[in-house]
Design an enzyme around this catalytic site. Structure first.
Site, PDB file in Angstrom:
ATOM      1  N   GLU A 210       0.482  -1.203   0.393  1.00 38.69           N
ATOM      2  CA  GLU A 210       0.107   0.333   0.003  1.00 38.69           C
ATOM      3  C   GLU A 210       0.933   1.308  -0.093  1.00 38.69           C
ATOM      4  O   GLU A 210       1.822   1.633   1.162  1.00 38.69           O
ATOM      5  CB  GLU A 210      -1.025   0.089   1.197  1.00 38.69           C
ATOM      6  CG  GLU A 210      -1.967  -1.380   1.207  1.00 38.69           C
ATOM      7  CD  GLU A 210      -2.938  -0.777   0.281  1.00 38.69           C
ATOM      8  OE1 GLU A 210      -3.846   0.138  -0.071  1.00 38.69           O
ATOM      9  OE2 GLU A 210      -3.567  -1.739  -0.074  1.00 38.69           O
ATOM     10  N   CYS A 244      -2.463   9.729   2.859  1.00 36.69           N
ATOM     11  CA  CYS A 244      -1.643   9.358   1.185  1.00 36.69           C
ATOM     12  C   CYS A 244      -2.877   9.334   0.078  1.00 36.69           C
ATOM     13  O   CYS A 244      -1.797   8.947  -0.883  1.00 36.69           O
ATOM     14  CB  CYS A 244      -2.037   7.741   0.954  1.00 36.69           C
ATOM     15  SG  CYS A 244      -3.441   6.808   1.383  1.00 36.69           S
TER      16      CYS A 244
HETATM   17  P1  NAD Z   1       7.284   4.828   7.722  1.00 39.44           P
HETATM   18  O1  NAD Z   1       9.099   6.289   7.682  1.00 39.44           O
HETATM   19  O2  NAD Z   1       6.823   5.137   8.507  1.00 39.44           O
HETATM   20  O3  NAD Z   1       7.623   3.059   7.081  1.00 39.44           O
HETATM   21  C1  NAD Z   1       7.247   2.598   6.849  1.00 39.44           C
HETATM   22  C2  NAD Z   1       6.977   1.543   8.081  1.00 39.44           C
HETATM   23  O4  NAD Z   1       8.351   1.194   6.947  1.00 39.44           O
HETATM   24  C3  NAD Z   1       7.646   1.555   9.099  1.00 39.44           C
HETATM   25  O5  NAD Z   1       7.021   0.464   9.999  1.00 39.44           O
HETATM   26  C4  NAD Z   1       9.304   1.351   9.682  1.00 39.44           C
HETATM   27  O6  NAD Z   1       9.941   0.687   9.855  1.00 39.44           O
HETATM   28  C5  NAD Z   1       9.595   0.667   7.746  1.00 39.44           C
HETATM   29  N1  NAD Z   1      10.804   1.394   7.253  1.00 39.44           N
HETATM   30  C6  NAD Z   1      11.005   2.252   6.511  1.00 39.44           C
HETATM   31  N2  NAD Z   1      12.655   2.114   6.077  1.00 39.44           N
HETATM   32  C7  NAD Z   1      13.055   1.119   5.824  1.00 39.44           C
HETATM   33  C8  NAD Z   1      14.021  -0.019   4.980  1.00 39.44           C
HETATM   34  N3  NAD Z   1      14.909   0.408   5.158  1.00 39.44           N
HETATM   35  N4  NAD Z   1      13.503  -0.996   5.694  1.00 39.44           N
HETATM   36  C9  NAD Z   1      12.382  -1.785   5.792  1.00 39.44           C
HETATM   37  N5  NAD Z   1      11.612  -1.332   6.161  1.00 39.44           N
HETATM   38  C10 NAD Z   1      11.462   0.240   6.869  1.00 39.44           C
HETATM   39  O7  NAD Z   1       6.479   5.534   6.581  1.00 39.44           O
HETATM   40  P2  NAD Z   1       6.606   6.467   5.605  1.00 39.44           P
HETATM   41  O8  NAD Z   1       7.116   5.820   4.479  1.00 39.44           O
HETATM   42  O9  NAD Z   1       6.913   7.758   5.321  1.00 39.44           O
HETATM   43  O10 NAD Z   1       5.369   6.814   4.838  1.00 39.44           O
HETATM   44  C11 NAD Z   1       4.692   7.932   3.992  1.00 39.44           C
HETATM   45  C12 NAD Z   1       4.490   6.867   3.365  1.00 39.44           C
HETATM   46  O11 NAD Z   1       2.886   5.781   3.081  1.00 39.44           O
HETATM   47  C13 NAD Z   1       3.690   7.447   1.368  1.00 39.44           C
HETATM   48  O12 NAD Z   1       4.462   7.323   0.498  1.00 39.44           O
HETATM   49  C14 NAD Z   1       2.053   7.354   1.495  1.00 39.44           C
HETATM   50  O13 NAD Z   1       1.037   7.394   0.030  1.00 39.44           O
HETATM   51  C15 NAD Z   1       1.911   6.128   1.628  1.00 39.44           C
HETATM   52  N6  NAD Z   1       0.841   5.845   3.152  1.00 39.44           N
HETATM   53  C16 NAD Z   1       0.301   5.022   1.940  1.00 39.44           C
HETATM   54  C17 NAD Z   1      -1.224   4.601   2.358  1.00 39.44           C
HETATM   55  C18 NAD Z   1      -2.063   3.536   1.570  1.00 39.44           C
HETATM   56  O14 NAD Z   1      -2.754   3.096   2.329  1.00 39.44           O
HETATM   57  N7  NAD Z   1      -1.630   3.259   0.262  1.00 39.44           N
HETATM   58  C19 NAD Z   1      -1.018   5.075   3.401  1.00 39.44           C
HETATM   59  C20 NAD Z   1      -0.681   5.762   4.393  1.00 39.44           C
HETATM   60  C21 NAD Z   1       0.726   6.037   4.103  1.00 39.44           C
END
Ligand code: NAD
Length: 489
Positions: A210, A244
């Site tokens: 997602e 998102c």
């Molecule tokens: P985040 O930084 O919380 O990362 C998400 C998860 O990934 C965390 O649990 C983190 O521990 C893990 N993570 C981060 N870097 C990692 C790595 N190098 N290796 C393994 N795991 C790792 O969240 P984010 O990515 O900043 O979230 C924002 C993004 O999420 C935006 O792009 C947003 O559009 C998307 N998003 C999508 C939805 C959806 O339903 N499609 C919902 C919410 C957010």
């Protein structure tokens, strides 16, 4: 054994006891989750307040309400979703049982994001429980207060062996990803999504990704611009743009740009007062890293509305940028903040081309009173979801699949889609040991005559009711007996 390995091993062992498969157990767990939201909404709100400055009402409205709805739907429908699903038969399977049986996958890893930290982490969990799986829950370390609350509360309400919470940052997530799971459900950005998929590939583990991206919003000059801008402003500035499916940028004809700006300004004032900084309904940027990333988007574009900010408070006012160029900084990545660029286009055709020249977005918005224009946008573009004349609300329709396509993700969820996504849909054909003569046409020696019968039985389409099927079955039994006696023996 690391903490992460232990959690996965315990979840696997608990899954192997078979208790997660029992429908009563699933319903009990879902009811316990429901109770958690009723009894502990203060703890939940306090955590989110510290992470994102969301008020209690906002938390109820945007996080908890949707989860409660999903739980109550799953409880109501579980028996139906989990039951065998009969499918169409052909002439050869008329007397057999042919059905799809949803079965649990095993141990699911759920990796959540920080922007709606309860919603995006627990919504997949509801489906995982409903589908009879065990699940390891990894909340985002970025929303640290919420992660702590989740780690404390979940084991008090649901089976802590089957559904353990593992907190931590990138190293802990990577350690989890080295373990073998039966499905990984990841919510977050597309760059990390690629790491997740690579880690999953080592064990051939299926993934749901997602992700996000730049969701476009086209405003047609013939629409009620005031209403359109009110809905866009709500969709964009809710949670400070950290949604998102927030409209990432507006495409419109230059002739209406000034009106769009005026109407956005008016809506911002109506929702968040003259001073959004002191308005309890306006949130904050999650941290200073993201604050600086978002502020940099204003450097090479013209601010038409807002622009005020306070780094110490992670505050950025609702902002609109005008006459933005496709090559400007703000158009190079997902904004994920309260900055709304307007890009002039010459009309619908131009907007479609602009959208198609970029990655497939998670959501696509069009505001127009003209059904033909909406249809054209729908027919000539691709995106995770399409919503006409509103923003965000398609997320709340649990009968619609929610998910991305291409760079915005793969797989989908919500309602029954989550159940199916986290189930194996096992194809079952249950035959009897009688009517062996019917099989002669497939056994050697192969002859043109047998091929002819095979063609008849396989290619003949059946569209009969129940009585028709019974009659047909009787006729086929007689025909088969004659054919076998006369021709095949
Ligand atoms: P985040 O930084 O919380 O990362 C998400 C998860 O990934 C965390 O649990 C983190 O521990 C893990 N993570 C981060 N870097 C990692 C790595 N190098 N290796 C393994 N795991 C790792 O969240 P984010 O990515 O900043 O979230 C924002 C993004 O999420 C935006 O792009 C947003 O559009 C998307 N998003 C999508 C939805 C959806 O339903 N499609 C919902 C919410 C957010």
């Amino acid at each position: 054994m690391s903490r992460e390995q232990q959690a996965v091993a315990r979840a696997r062992k608990a899954f192997q006891t078979g208790r997660s498969k029992c429908l009563e157990h699933r319903i009990r767990q879902l009811k316990n989750l429901q109770r958690l939201f009723t009894e502990r909404h203060n703890d939940i709100s306090e955590g989110i307040k510290k992470d994102l400055n969301k008020s209690e009402v906002v938390v109820q409205l945007y996080e908890i309400l949707g989860l409660e709805e999903e739980i109550s739907l799953a409880i109501r429908k579980l028996k139906e979703w989990a039951a065998p699903r009969p499918v169409a038969k052909n002439l050869l399977t008329l007397s057999d049982m042919v059905y799809i049986k949803p079965e649990p996958l095993g141990v699911v890893l759920i990796i959540g994001a920080w922007n709606y930290p309860w919603a995006v982490t627990l919504q997949p969990l509801i489906g995982a429980i409903a589908a009879g799986n065990a699940a390891v829950i990894k909340p985002s370390e970025v929303s640290a207060h919420t992660a702590k609350v989740m780690e404390e509360l979940l084991p008090l309400y649901i089976d802590k062996e089957l559904y353990p919470v593992v907190t931590g940052g990138v190293p802990e997530t990577q350690e989890l990803l080295r373990q073998r799971f039966d499905h990984i459900f990841y919510t977050g950005n597309s760059a990390v999504g690629k790491f997740i998929m690579a880690a999953a590939a080592k064990h051939l583990t299926p993934v749901t990704l997602e992700l996000g991206g730049k969701s476009p919003c086209y405003i047609d000059k013939t629409c009620d611009i005031s209403i359109a801008c009110r809905r866009v402003a709500w969709g964009k500035y809710t949670n400070c743009g950290q949604t998102c499916i927030a409209p990432d940028y507006i495409l419109c004809e230059p002739a209406i740009q000034d009106t769009v700006i005026d109407e956005l300004k008016r809506a911002i004032k109506e929702f968040y007062t003259d001073n959004p900084k002191t308005c309890s309904d306006y949130g904050r940027i999650i941290n200073q890293h993201h604050f600086r990333r978002i502020m940099a988007f204003m450097q090479d574009s013209t601010v038409a509305v807002g622009g005020d900010n306070d780094e110490d408070d992670c505050y950025i006012a609702p902002t609109v940028l005008r006459d933005v160029k496709p090559e400007s900084k703000v158009m190079q990545e997902e904004i994920f903040g309260p900055v709304l660029p307007i890009l002039p286009v010459s009309g619908l055709e131009d907007a479609i081309q602009f959208i198609n020249n970029r990655e497939k977005p998670l959501a696509l918005y069009i505001f127009s009173p003209n059904q033909k224009a909406i249809q054209k946008m729908n027919d000539e573009t691709s995106s995770g979801g399409l919503l006409a004349n509103d923003c965000l609300v398609h997320f709340s329709v649990s009968s619609l699949p929610f998910g991305g396509v291409g760079n915005s993700g793969m797989g989908c969820y919500h309602g029954k889609f989550t159940f199916d996504q986290l189930s194996h849909l096992r194809g079952c054909l249950i035959k009897k040991l009688n009517m062996e003569g019917m099989n002669d046409m497939r056994y050697p020696p192969h002859t043109p005559k047998k091929l002819g019968w095979a063609r008849f039985f396989i290619l003949k389409n059946l569209n009969l009711g129940w009585i028709g099927r019974m009659l047909m079955l009787a006729v086929i039994a007689v025909v088969a007996a004659v054919v076998i006696q006369k021709y095949l023996r």
